[in-house]
Design an enzyme around this catalytic site. Sequence first.
Site, PDB file in Angstrom:
ATOM      1  N   LYS A 264      -9.066 -45.477  21.512  1.00  0.00           N
ATOM      2  CA  LYS A 264      -7.736 -46.018  21.195  1.00  0.00           C
ATOM      3  C   LYS A 264      -6.866 -45.942  22.438  1.00  0.00           C
ATOM      4  O   LYS A 264      -6.670 -44.867  23.012  1.00  0.00           O
ATOM      5  CB  LYS A 264      -7.105 -45.199  20.067  1.00  0.00           C
ATOM      6  CG  LYS A 264      -5.624 -45.490  19.827  1.00  0.00           C
ATOM      7  CD  LYS A 264      -5.003 -44.457  18.888  1.00  0.00           C
ATOM      8  CE  LYS A 264      -3.492 -44.599  18.818  1.00  0.00           C
ATOM      9  NZ  LYS A 264      -2.855 -43.536  17.988  1.00  0.00           N
ATOM     10  N   ASP A 269       3.591 -45.705  22.170  1.00  0.00           N
ATOM     11  CA  ASP A 269       3.718 -45.893  20.725  1.00  0.00           C
ATOM     12  C   ASP A 269       5.125 -45.533  20.269  1.00  0.00           C
ATOM     13  O   ASP A 269       5.441 -44.365  20.062  1.00  0.00           O
ATOM     14  CB  ASP A 269       2.686 -45.041  19.989  1.00  0.00           C
ATOM     15  CG  ASP A 269       2.794 -45.204  18.474  1.00  0.00           C
ATOM     16  OD1 ASP A 269       3.370 -46.220  18.027  1.00  0.00           O
ATOM     17  OD2 ASP A 269       2.294 -44.331  17.753  1.00  0.00           O
ATOM     18  N   LYS A 276       9.555 -44.087  15.409  1.00  0.00           N
ATOM     19  CA  LYS A 276       9.469 -42.640  15.461  1.00  0.00           C
ATOM     20  C   LYS A 276      10.847 -42.033  15.727  1.00  0.00           C
ATOM     21  O   LYS A 276      11.724 -42.694  16.295  1.00  0.00           O
ATOM     22  CB  LYS A 276       8.515 -42.218  16.591  1.00  0.00           C
ATOM     23  CG  LYS A 276       7.063 -42.580  16.355  1.00  0.00           C
ATOM     24  CD  LYS A 276       6.211 -42.143  17.532  1.00  0.00           C
ATOM     25  CE  LYS A 276       4.754 -42.487  17.306  1.00  0.00           C
ATOM     26  NZ  LYS A 276       4.136 -41.695  16.231  1.00  0.00           N
ATOM     27  N   ASP A 287      -0.594 -41.675  23.981  1.00  0.00           N
ATOM     28  CA  ASP A 287      -1.321 -42.179  22.818  1.00  0.00           C
ATOM     29  C   ASP A 287      -2.523 -43.026  23.209  1.00  0.00           C
ATOM     30  O   ASP A 287      -3.161 -43.627  22.361  1.00  0.00           O
ATOM     31  CB  ASP A 287      -0.371 -42.981  21.915  1.00  0.00           C
ATOM     32  CG  ASP A 287      -0.745 -42.905  20.448  1.00  0.00           C
ATOM     33  OD1 ASP A 287      -1.475 -41.967  20.069  1.00  0.00           O
ATOM     34  OD2 ASP A 287      -0.333 -43.783  19.673  1.00  0.00           O
ATOM     35  N   ASP A 346       3.616 -47.490  12.218  1.00  0.00           N
ATOM     36  CA  ASP A 346       3.312 -46.345  13.062  1.00  0.00           C
ATOM     37  C   ASP A 346       1.896 -45.817  12.815  1.00  0.00           C
ATOM     38  O   ASP A 346       1.457 -44.907  13.491  1.00  0.00           O
ATOM     39  CB  ASP A 346       4.329 -45.230  12.837  1.00  0.00           C
ATOM     40  CG  ASP A 346       4.250 -44.144  13.897  1.00  0.00           C
ATOM     41  OD1 ASP A 346       3.801 -44.446  15.020  1.00  0.00           O
ATOM     42  OD2 ASP A 346       4.627 -42.993  13.601  1.00  0.00           O
ATOM     43  N   GLU A 348      -0.787 -47.352  13.627  1.00  0.00           N
ATOM     44  CA  GLU A 348      -1.291 -48.509  14.366  1.00  0.00           C
ATOM     45  C   GLU A 348      -2.641 -48.268  15.034  1.00  0.00           C
ATOM     46  O   GLU A 348      -3.414 -49.195  15.260  1.00  0.00           O
ATOM     47  CB  GLU A 348      -0.267 -48.939  15.427  1.00  0.00           C
ATOM     48  CG  GLU A 348      -0.317 -48.218  16.761  1.00  0.00           C
ATOM     49  CD  GLU A 348      -0.080 -46.722  16.676  1.00  0.00           C
ATOM     50  OE1 GLU A 348      -0.611 -45.992  17.512  1.00  0.00           O
ATOM     51  OE2 GLU A 348       0.640 -46.268  15.746  1.00  0.00           O
ATOM     52  N   ARG A 350      -5.346 -46.913  13.997  1.00  0.00           N
ATOM     53  CA  ARG A 350      -6.486 -47.263  13.149  1.00  0.00           C
ATOM     54  C   ARG A 350      -6.673 -48.775  13.066  1.00  0.00           C
ATOM     55  O   ARG A 350      -7.788 -49.257  12.874  1.00  0.00           O
ATOM     56  CB  ARG A 350      -6.306 -46.648  11.757  1.00  0.00           C
ATOM     57  CG  ARG A 350      -5.138 -47.171  10.960  1.00  0.00           C
ATOM     58  CD  ARG A 350      -4.710 -46.231   9.859  1.00  0.00           C
ATOM     59  NE  ARG A 350      -4.108 -45.023  10.390  1.00  0.00           N
ATOM     60  CZ  ARG A 350      -3.652 -44.017   9.628  1.00  0.00           C
ATOM     61  NH1 ARG A 350      -3.754 -44.093   8.304  1.00  0.00           N
ATOM     62  NH2 ARG A 350      -3.105 -42.958  10.172  1.00  0.00           N
TER      63      ARG A 350
END
Length: 498
Positions: A264, A269, A276, A287, A346, A348, A350
């Site tokens: 990933k 993010d 967030k 991230d 959020d 995201e 996955r």
Amino acid sequence: MLDIVFSDAAVPPSGTLVLASFASDGNTRLIKGVDEATGKVLARAAQAASFHFERGETCVVLAPGADYDRVILLGLGAAGGEDAEMERAGVAAARALAAEKVGGADVHVVAAPLSPGALGALALGMVLASYRFDSYRTAPGAGQNRPRPAVAPTLTGVSVHTAQPDAARAHWAPLLAVARGVCLCRDLVSEPANMLRPPQFEQRILALRDLGVDIEVLDRDAMHKLGFGALLGVAQGSDAPPRTVIMRWNGGTQGEAPVAFVGKGVTFDSGGISIKPAGGMEEMKTDMAGAAAVVGTMAALAGRKAKVNAVGVVGLVENMLSGNAQRPGDVVRTASGQTVEVLNTDAEGRLVLADVLWYTQDRFRPRFMVNLATLTGAIVVSLGIERAGLFSNNDELAGNLSRTGEATGEKLWRMPLDSCYLDLLRSDIADFKNIGGRPGGSITAAKFLECFVAGVPWAHLDIAGTACTPRPTPYAPKGATGFGVRLLDRLVGTYYEG
């Protein structure tokens, strides 16, 4: 990265000297010789400090005489220790040097009782513990007021003295490739998000061509044709174009199925529309640590010419807010053809992995597939920063990963993937929703990923708690750890190579 040079066994007459010895050999001719040269200062200092050469124990003697700036006694503990124990001794040496603010390259390690392999492990520990990310530090100019640096001067070089320098270099060469992979991973994770957007990340990966890695890049149009609706949905709020980058190392038998690693790579993010909170949002530059670990692993395998076919695939996006950002309630179609209702923008990572996992297993038909991702805060609640979460559909792969994690210090803990968790992902209007609620959040995230794996032995490593650390660990200073590189390299070398 710290430069290690192996030299002959002659004890240098000056500089900073690190004398390493097993507890049973603390009075060797080597130690006695340096002690005599310094007027028996070492013996008196060791006695005063109750120093007995226990593993990882250090005793620093400043300006002991005989032109030495300092001598550091380093304990190796009982003879016959594993390489991991020698690595920890190297970590202890590096930390003692840092505590003494030793910089430059006039540092010498003498460890007469160690074999070439053990010396390589000691050197690896020193390199990993000496890592520094200094890309954005500048020298103060005249009249400038700055805070006092929070870190010691950079240690640039160490000479390791041994009776078998050629053999030590041979043992060190593959470990050096791994060390470079770890440091590359740490560098990538440490970069600020404005310096490492998806196109810049792509350029950093392209440098692996110098190691013989074949690289292919999928741009937005290519991903659109492949049906990457979930990944592109995450990316649509940013003006930075997304990328999927495929790395291939062909070191095994021609035509043999590769091992595959998927990462990933959300370079920042914000949470998207499901934004967030401001506190700690700067940490979201990390991230992309899963993608960084895959890149570092591919660099390590290629650097040591691993006898295996390996594929690394990373999905690179920014998750940002704009007038075109993905909205909660949107439905996207994945590369598998399955649809997902995005209830939380959020969640995201996955979505990125759903497309990349499907693409990797569908195109390459790998022997196994491991993905790494800073996927959930829930795994940090469960396991803290000591272990990463391990989820797998295959007991053999899970067992191999767990044993390798214990051996390398990059520890894992297997979590459940019971079928009952799948019901929590049921959507009213699509095949899945992308969240399953707060209970078991790391498990439902992993269960979501499993829906995009079709029969391939697969493991998901949730490294949200281990990719960065707020305090030093046994193998890393504060900050980016490079978690996953040593784990995956050792996994391949132990179980799948040759």
